[in-house]
Design a protein around this motif. Structure first.
Motif, short mmCIF file in Angstrom:
data_model
loop_
_atom_site.label_atom_id
_atom_site.label_comp_id
_atom_site.label_asym_id
_atom_site.label_seq_id
_atom_site.Cartn_x
_atom_site.Cartn_y
_atom_site.Cartn_z
N PRO A 31 0.66 -1.17 -0.06
CA PRO A 31 -0.17 0.00 0.08
C PRO A 31 0.96 1.27 -0.06
O PRO A 31 0.49 2.32 -0.28
N GLY A 32 2.24 1.34 0.52
CA GLY A 32 2.98 2.42 0.39
C GLY A 32 3.09 3.17 -0.79
O GLY A 32 3.43 4.16 -0.58
N LYS A 33 2.76 2.51 -1.88
CA LYS A 33 2.94 3.08 -3.28
C LYS A 33 1.98 4.34 -3.48
O LYS A 33 2.21 5.10 -4.34
N VAL A 34 1.01 4.48 -2.50
CA VAL A 34 0.21 5.58 -2.58
C VAL A 34 0.83 6.94 -2.30
O VAL A 34 0.28 7.87 -2.69
N PHE A 35 2.09 6.89 -1.63
CA PHE A 35 2.70 7.99 -1.17
C PHE A 35 3.59 8.27 -2.38
O PHE A 35 4.69 7.79 -2.68
N ASP A 36 3.37 9.40 -3.17
CA ASP A 36 3.79 9.67 -4.16
C ASP A 36 5.08 11.13 -4.14
O ASP A 36 5.45 11.61 -4.92
N LEU A 37 4.73 11.50 -2.62
CA LEU A 37 5.70 12.75 -2.28
C LEU A 37 6.11 12.51 -0.99
O LEU A 37 5.20 12.13 -0.03
N GLU A 38 7.67 12.34 -0.76
CA GLU A 38 7.98 12.40 0.70
C GLU A 38 8.98 13.57 1.15
O GLU A 38 9.69 14.07 0.29
N LEU A 39 8.48 14.08 2.11
CA LEU A 39 9.13 15.36 2.69
C LEU A 39 9.53 15.39 4.05
O LEU A 39 8.68 14.71 5.04
#
Lengths: 341, 341
Positions: B309-317
């Motif tokens: 499910p982690g693929k839903v994150f498309d921006l990490e800040l």
């Protein structure tokens, strides 16, 4: 034949209507033994629902099969039958899943047929009608007639609310359908059945059918009372059998988080605040009841005299006095009116 | 500690906030490993939901237990934990029935705690937090974080819609929750999964997670398309993961009679025409998801690398760039933003 026709709000007449004929090979013609007035017939009578010209009335019916089309196999001439208020083929995928009121061939009997009459043409007879085990004793006829809608609808509401052993069930509405939901909840084994009613005669009938508690409060006060009776949680199962805004939101509020609401009151004009329903976190299931799913079991329970739904009829009139029957129900002098034909 | 505070629509700041302390003996203090922005955080950001003064933000979280109250037994200092976005005791009657988001001690993490921060106090730690089998590989952290809300919510929606073997599932909404509902429907064994999406990148992700069909039409056209794909009947199971009027009614219309609608889009301002819902004849279940019910299984699926499910994150800040994260989600440059702490 004679049949009831509504011409305008408050204007109900018994008139000559054309005798029904077989049109499709799946049709049956039945001679009605009894018919009745439904709470929903009062919507046009009171002008809430608009009439498109003179309308034949009635959608609850029992009677004897007089003629069948070539393809009818499950019922035969001479059978005493009970039918659902929605036509269904009982074979499509939706019917097989138990939702005959949404059958791909669904048609409301109320819309075109009109069973407050001497005879009626029933399409998809094999999928709509269920024959009784034999010719019924006259005393069973009111109960069998009730199965056609009011009992079937109340039963569906209780099933939709998942009434059952260990459950506390609250029923909003003490009309005929609410009373039948109480009967159903009792049969389904509910532990506690709370009738929300403020009329002494209906409270008595509610207790006769299995209510263990009566709550007279309505609206937010009614919700508070249900919470008080259920350790602050709300009822597991709630039936909505009125169809007004207040009743619907009272039913939502009375249901515990994760609980089940079955709603069968015809709810013209009700608007449900989505966010209130969201925060409630409840299951809901409602709509026109798939009575056909329950008919075989309900007929057997009546035949075996295990249930007595016929008691909801508190006024019996010959069909010719239909106008008086409507007036009595409109004025709440009667809970439900049966017509002998 | 540092934490995100929203002062007004569009005004998000990272500020010094007081370090959380144990207040109740059932509390735990966790040091956050990651947090994120939820679609619902955009409601106040866009001024749709009113703010009562400056508000700590964030309700999704994973981290390491730093301190526990005297009565905490199920998690201990040093455990890596995932928690639900709703506090629950997990012992009351409602929790035991699987509706932890309606626990008698339910409290929204969003309302008071704010997990877009370095640390957080979690009340009812035993009932809210679940420890992972060991310290996770860093690559698993986004997926474990997703379990806290977006995955748990999508999973609940699919369960509420009764997705399963032999079922056709339609998902309204291609945001992070909708995508997670697709993942869940696939895991639950659905035969066919229709994603309603008109964005190429999200369609691709929908297919990655298990969508078999894409429908780009919306509203009545979208309903017509779903009917066309399902022999005129509608889908057995429909997920609503948007929360607008159009999306909700599209979901109602796409559900077959007797089918199941699971709705998890936060639906401020939606009004449901009661009679339309009545005539639809469908089951509904929705609301804030009881994520805690699913957490143990979801953690194990992630731990075993069976779902991603982690693929839903498309921006990490980094947390310090929270304002940019909100801006990116608001402008739809990002589907979902993860903050490293």
């Amino acid at each position: 034949m004679r049949g009831v026709v509504m011409h305008a709000p408050g204007d109900v007449r018994v008139e000559r209507r054309e005798d029904p004929q077989i049109i499709e090979p799946t049709d049956a013609i039945i001679r009605l033994s009894a018919s009745c007035i439904c709470g929903s017939d009062l919507w046009p009578y009171r002008g809430v629902e608009k009439l498109d010209g003179p309308s034949p009335m009635g959608h609850e019916y029992v009677g004897v099969v007089e003629q069948v089309g070539d393809q009818v196999k499950n019922v035969k001439v001479g059978d005493f039958v009970v039918g659902s208020f929605v036509i269904s083929d009982n074979t499509c995928e939706i019917c097989q899943a138990g939702f005959q009121s949404k059958c791909v061939h669904a048609e409301f009997v109320a819309a075109t047929i009109g069973t407050q009459a001497e005879k009626a043409r029933i399409p998809h007879a094999d999928g709509t009608l269920v024959a009784t085990p034999g010719q019924p004793d006259p005393e069973l006829i009111p109960s069998l007639l009730a199965a056609s809608d009011v009992l079937g609808t109340g039963w569906f509401a209780a099933v939709a609310a998942e009434a059952g052993p260990g459950k506390t069930v609250a029923v909003v509405g003490d009309g005929a359908v609410g009373l039948m939901a109480i009967l159903a909840a009792k049969q389904l084994g509910a532990e506690r059945i709370i009738a929300m009613s403020r009329h002494a005669d209906r409270q008595a009938l509610a207790r006769f059918y299995g209510a263990t508690d009566i709550v007279e409060e309505r609206g937010d006060d009614g919700v508070a009372k249900i919470k008080e009776l259920t350790g602050g949680l709300g009822a597991h199962s709630v039936v909505e059998a009125v169809g007004t805004q207040e009743a619907f939101m009272q039913a939502v509020g009375a249901t515990r988080g994760g609980g089940h609401l079955g709603y069968v009151g015809v709810n013209y004009g009700v608007t449900i605040p989505g966010f209130d329903l969201f925060l409630a976190g409840i299951h809901t299931l409602g709509g026109p009841a798939p009575v056909r799913r329950f008919l075989p079991d309900l007929i057997q329970l009546i035949w075996d005299r295990k249930i007595d739904p016929g008691k909801v009829f508190d006024l019996e009139l010959p069909l010719d006095q239909a106008a008086e029957g409507y007036q009595a129900m409109h004025e709440r002098r009667a809970t439900k009116v049966l017509f002998t034909v």
